[in-house]
Enzyme design. Structure first.
Site, PDB file in Angstrom:
ATOM      1  N   VAL A  12       5.300 -11.375   7.468  1.00  0.00           N
ATOM      2  CA  VAL A  12       6.252 -10.900   6.453  1.00  0.00           C
ATOM      3  C   VAL A  12       7.416 -11.881   6.318  1.00  0.00           C
ATOM      4  CG1 VAL A  12       7.823  -9.029   5.819  1.00  0.00           C
ATOM      5  CG2 VAL A  12       5.598  -8.489   6.825  1.00  0.00           C
ATOM      6  N   ASP A  31      13.229 -17.920  14.110  1.00  0.00           N
ATOM      7  CA  ASP A  31      12.325 -17.251  15.036  1.00  0.00           C
ATOM      8  C   ASP A  31      12.783 -17.571  16.458  1.00  0.00           C
ATOM      9  OD1 ASP A  31       9.346 -15.918  14.521  1.00  0.00           O
ATOM     10  OD2 ASP A  31       9.621 -16.682  16.548  1.00  0.00           O
ATOM     11  N   ARG A 150      -0.296  -7.264   1.529  1.00  0.00           N
ATOM     12  CA  ARG A 150      -1.573  -7.180   2.245  1.00  0.00           C
ATOM     13  C   ARG A 150      -1.839  -8.535   2.890  1.00  0.00           C
ATOM     14  NH1 ARG A 150      -5.068  -6.104  -2.836  1.00  0.00           N
ATOM     15  NH2 ARG A 150      -3.335  -7.348  -3.600  1.00  0.00           N
ATOM     16  N   LEU A 246     -11.616   2.340  -2.058  1.00  0.00           N
ATOM     17  CA  LEU A 246     -12.687   3.329  -1.841  1.00  0.00           C
ATOM     18  C   LEU A 246     -13.958   2.604  -1.429  1.00  0.00           C
ATOM     19  CD1 LEU A 246     -12.280   6.030  -4.650  1.00  0.00           C
ATOM     20  CD2 LEU A 246     -11.928   6.304  -2.199  1.00  0.00           C
ATOM     21  N   CYS A 256      -1.103  -2.918  10.510  1.00  0.00           N
ATOM     22  CA  CYS A 256      -0.263  -1.926   9.823  1.00  0.00           C
ATOM     23  C   CYS A 256      -0.814  -0.512   9.855  1.00  0.00           C
ATOM     24  CB  CYS A 256      -0.035  -2.373   8.386  1.00  0.00           C
ATOM     25  SG  CYS A 256       0.910  -3.893   8.314  1.00  0.00           S
ATOM     26  N   LYS A 317     -10.456  -7.800   8.534  1.00  0.00           N
ATOM     27  CA  LYS A 317     -11.011  -7.799   7.167  1.00  0.00           C
ATOM     28  C   LYS A 317     -11.219  -9.249   6.790  1.00  0.00           C
ATOM     29  CE  LYS A 317      -6.602  -8.026   4.697  1.00  0.00           C
ATOM     30  NZ  LYS A 317      -5.828  -7.556   3.553  1.00  0.00           N
TER      31      LYS A 317
HETATM   32  C1  UDX Z   1      -1.915  -2.853   4.309  1.00  0.00           C
HETATM   33  C2  UDX Z   1      -1.447  -2.370   2.950  1.00  0.00           C
HETATM   34  O1  UDX Z   1      -2.480  -2.592   1.988  1.00  0.00           O
HETATM   35  C3  UDX Z   1      -0.196  -3.151   2.525  1.00  0.00           C
HETATM   36  O2  UDX Z   1       0.284  -2.657   1.294  1.00  0.00           O
HETATM   37  C4  UDX Z   1       0.875  -2.967   3.604  1.00  0.00           C
HETATM   38  O3  UDX Z   1       2.050  -3.690   3.284  1.00  0.00           O
HETATM   39  C5  UDX Z   1       0.352  -3.449   4.940  1.00  0.00           C
HETATM   40  O4  UDX Z   1      -0.857  -2.758   5.286  1.00  0.00           O
HETATM   41  P1  UDX Z   1      -3.276  -4.896   5.283  1.00  0.00           P
HETATM   42  O5  UDX Z   1      -3.219  -4.095   6.547  1.00  0.00           O
HETATM   43  O6  UDX Z   1      -2.936  -6.332   5.306  1.00  0.00           O
HETATM   44  O7  UDX Z   1      -2.283  -4.204   4.170  1.00  0.00           O
HETATM   45  O8  UDX Z   1      -4.765  -4.803   4.745  1.00  0.00           O
HETATM   46  P2  UDX Z   1      -5.546  -3.894   3.699  1.00  0.00           P
HETATM   47  O9  UDX Z   1      -6.139  -4.788   2.711  1.00  0.00           O
HETATM   48  O10 UDX Z   1      -4.738  -2.756   3.264  1.00  0.00           O
HETATM   49  O11 UDX Z   1      -6.763  -3.332   4.623  1.00  0.00           O
HETATM   50  C6  UDX Z   1      -6.440  -2.469   5.697  1.00  0.00           C
HETATM   51  C7  UDX Z   1      -7.752  -2.048   6.352  1.00  0.00           C
HETATM   52  O12 UDX Z   1      -8.484  -1.193   5.462  1.00  0.00           O
HETATM   53  C8  UDX Z   1      -8.687  -3.222   6.678  1.00  0.00           C
HETATM   54  O13 UDX Z   1      -9.307  -2.977   7.918  1.00  0.00           O
HETATM   55  C9  UDX Z   1      -9.706  -3.172   5.545  1.00  0.00           C
HETATM   56  O14 UDX Z   1     -10.958  -3.720   5.911  1.00  0.00           O
HETATM   57  C10 UDX Z   1      -9.811  -1.681   5.309  1.00  0.00           C
HETATM   58  N1  UDX Z   1     -10.269  -1.318   3.956  1.00  0.00           N
HETATM   59  C11 UDX Z   1      -9.499  -1.636   2.881  1.00  0.00           C
HETATM   60  C12 UDX Z   1     -11.465  -0.610   3.811  1.00  0.00           C
HETATM   61  O15 UDX Z   1     -12.167  -0.336   4.793  1.00  0.00           O
HETATM   62  N2  UDX Z   1     -11.858  -0.227   2.564  1.00  0.00           N
HETATM   63  C13 UDX Z   1     -11.120  -0.517   1.461  1.00  0.00           C
HETATM   64  O16 UDX Z   1     -11.542  -0.163   0.361  1.00  0.00           O
HETATM   65  C14 UDX Z   1      -9.909  -1.251   1.615  1.00  0.00           C
END
Ligand code: UDX
Length: 428
Positions: A12, A31, A150, A246, A256, A317
């Site tokens: 961030v 930092d 994200r 979804l 997060c 991811k």
């Molecule tokens: C998330 C929020 O999206 C973001 O807005 C916030 O500021 C921080 O947390 P992030 O954790 O970086 O962001 O990843 P994100 O893309 O949200 O995915 C989170 C988890 O959900 C991952 O493990 C991803 O694989 C999973 N996911 C996401 C699914 O399993 N299915 C989906 O359709 C979307």
């Protein structure tokens, strides 16, 4: 142009500092890790974020972006001070505010009288007060400005936000902070600090809810003989539902969702509300790890004791190098506990990676090498490049051509035509 200090050079903080310097502000990014600051001063960005390298190089070239270990010196010049320090999950599930309190105590005495402290870290409702007290100043307002970045698309999400949320009791401070975002074509919402902090947690918790819901629907699809991909497509045409977030998978993870969902349950409990729904979302997610582990063991013939399992994907991811709270690693850990021998490939995790989360997982730099003599291949992250590999070659290297596609990434018919046993999520 304003003078900005950013405390914390993580996902961030570094994204905030680089983007704000790109917008023309003078930014000092601070930092506490000397090696990290030295690397950043050389323009060497330690994290995988699309576009971040370019913005850091640009900021260094324009001399608008500086990296420093000296928080006091950085804030002494700053009109705005962003707090972007970690708020990890405490042992009891609540957010650990010690880093942000320490940072506030350190900079408090050195802030200019007209400075504003902007809290970008995800913090429990009411933490703005905590930061104000830790600053020990009555003349410096603290504003909540949660991030919605994200990982993997942090620069894009910063420069193209769906909304900018500012939580402030001091309207003058809110207007001054809003001025930093005037260049962005996004709705600007000014509210009180508690509401701003709740927007952040509620948004993440709702996104996690959507994912747990679709993973549960995938289990129903398997039970009734439906195809979850078609079910989600049909649901998504309804504008009230949409089809974002979804996608069924191995469960949600990362730095997060796991932390924020548990913190929100705790925040609610401490405030007197038992957040059963969110507890259910977390339970479904934990169960998904076991469901996918069982699928892999079943597909391997019922046992993986002493047998090889190939894995594609170690991060939480695709398009990130972050292995924190990775569902991939959680599932591989469960397979190890059942005696499996794991060989894994991930485009963003080279074999040379020093990461204790990868203990007793053999990491290789080639997707085919990961499959050698494997009883089953588990696809655990949705890297696009995995779709275009030579599956005839994969079949030749495996002990048996069997795949559990935990991201429904691959084309089932193509694999079946090549003699694979294919199992996805929510697909009979
Ligand atoms: C998330 C929020 O999206 C973001 O807005 C916030 O500021 C921080 O947390 P992030 O954790 O970086 O962001 O990843 P994100 O893309 O949200 O995915 C989170 C988890 O959900 C991952 O493990 C991803 O694989 C999973 N996911 C996401 C699914 O399993 N299915 C989906 O359709 C979307």
């Amino acid at each position: 142009m304003s003078e900005i200090a950013v405390i914390g050079a993580g996902y961030v903080g570094l994204t905030t500092a680089a983007c704000m310097s790109h917008l023309g502000h003078e930014v000092a990014c601070v930092d506490v890790v000397p090696e990290k600051i030295e690397r950043l001063r050389r323009g060497d960005v330690p994290i995988l974020e699309a576009g971040l390298d370019e913005l850091v190089q640009e900021g260094l070239r324009s001399a608008l972006l500086h990296f420093s270990l000296d928080a006091a010196g950085a804030v002494a010049q700053a009109e705005f001070v962003y707090l972007c320090v970690p708020t990890p999950q405490g042992l009891d599930g609540s957010a650990d505010l010690s880093y942000i309190e320490d940072a506030a105590r350190e900079i408090g005495p050195f802030l200019q009288p007209e400075a504003i402290v902007i809290n970008k870290s995800t913090v429990p409702v009411g933490s703005t007060r905590v930061v104000e007290q830790a600053l020990g100043r009555g003349d410096v307002p603290v504003v909540s400005n949660p991030e919605f970045l994200r990982e993997g698309s942090a620069v894009h999400d910063f420069m193209h936000p769906d909304r900018v949320v500012i939580g402030a009791d001091d309207q003058g401070a809110a207007i001054r902070v809003a001025g930093l975002y005037l260049g962005m074509a996004a709705p600007l919402q000014v509210t009180d600090p508690a509401s701003a902090e709740t927007i952040k947690y509620a948004s993440n918790a709702f996104l996690a809810t959507k994912i747990s819901f679709v993973n549960a629907i995938a289990a129903v699809c398997e039970a009734v003989g439906a195809d979850v991909n078609d079910v989600v497509l049909g649901m998504g045409y309804d504008k009230r539902i949409g089809n974002a977030f979804l996608r069924p998978g191995p469960g949600w993870g990362g730095s997060c969702f796991p932390k924020d969902s548990r913190a929100l349950v705790r925040i609610a409990e401490d405030a007197g509300y038992d957040f059963d729904l969110l507890k259910g979302v977390i339970t479904v997610n934990d169960e998904q790890f076991e469901r996918v582990t069982d699928k892999i063991v079943t597909r391997a013939g019922g046992s993986v004791e002493g047998r090889r399992v190939a894995a594609w994907g170690l991060t939480f991811k695709a398009r990130t190098d972050d292995t924190r709270d990775s569902p991939s690693i959680e599932i591989l850990r469960r397979l190890r506990a059942r005696g499996a021998l794991i060989r894994a490939y991930d485009p963003a995790v080279p074999r040379s990676t020093e990461d204790d989360r990868l203990a007793d997982i053999e990491v290789v730099d080639d997707p085919y090498a990961a499959c050698a003599d494997a009883e089953v291949l588990a696809v655990l992250t949705e890297w696009d490049e995995l779709k275009w590999l030579d599956f005839d070659k994969v079949a030749e290297t495996m002990a048996a051509p069997r795949v559990v596609d935990a991201r429904n990434l691959l084309d089932r018919n193509t694999l079946v035509r090549r003699g694979f046993e294919y199992e996805g999520i929510g697909r009979t």
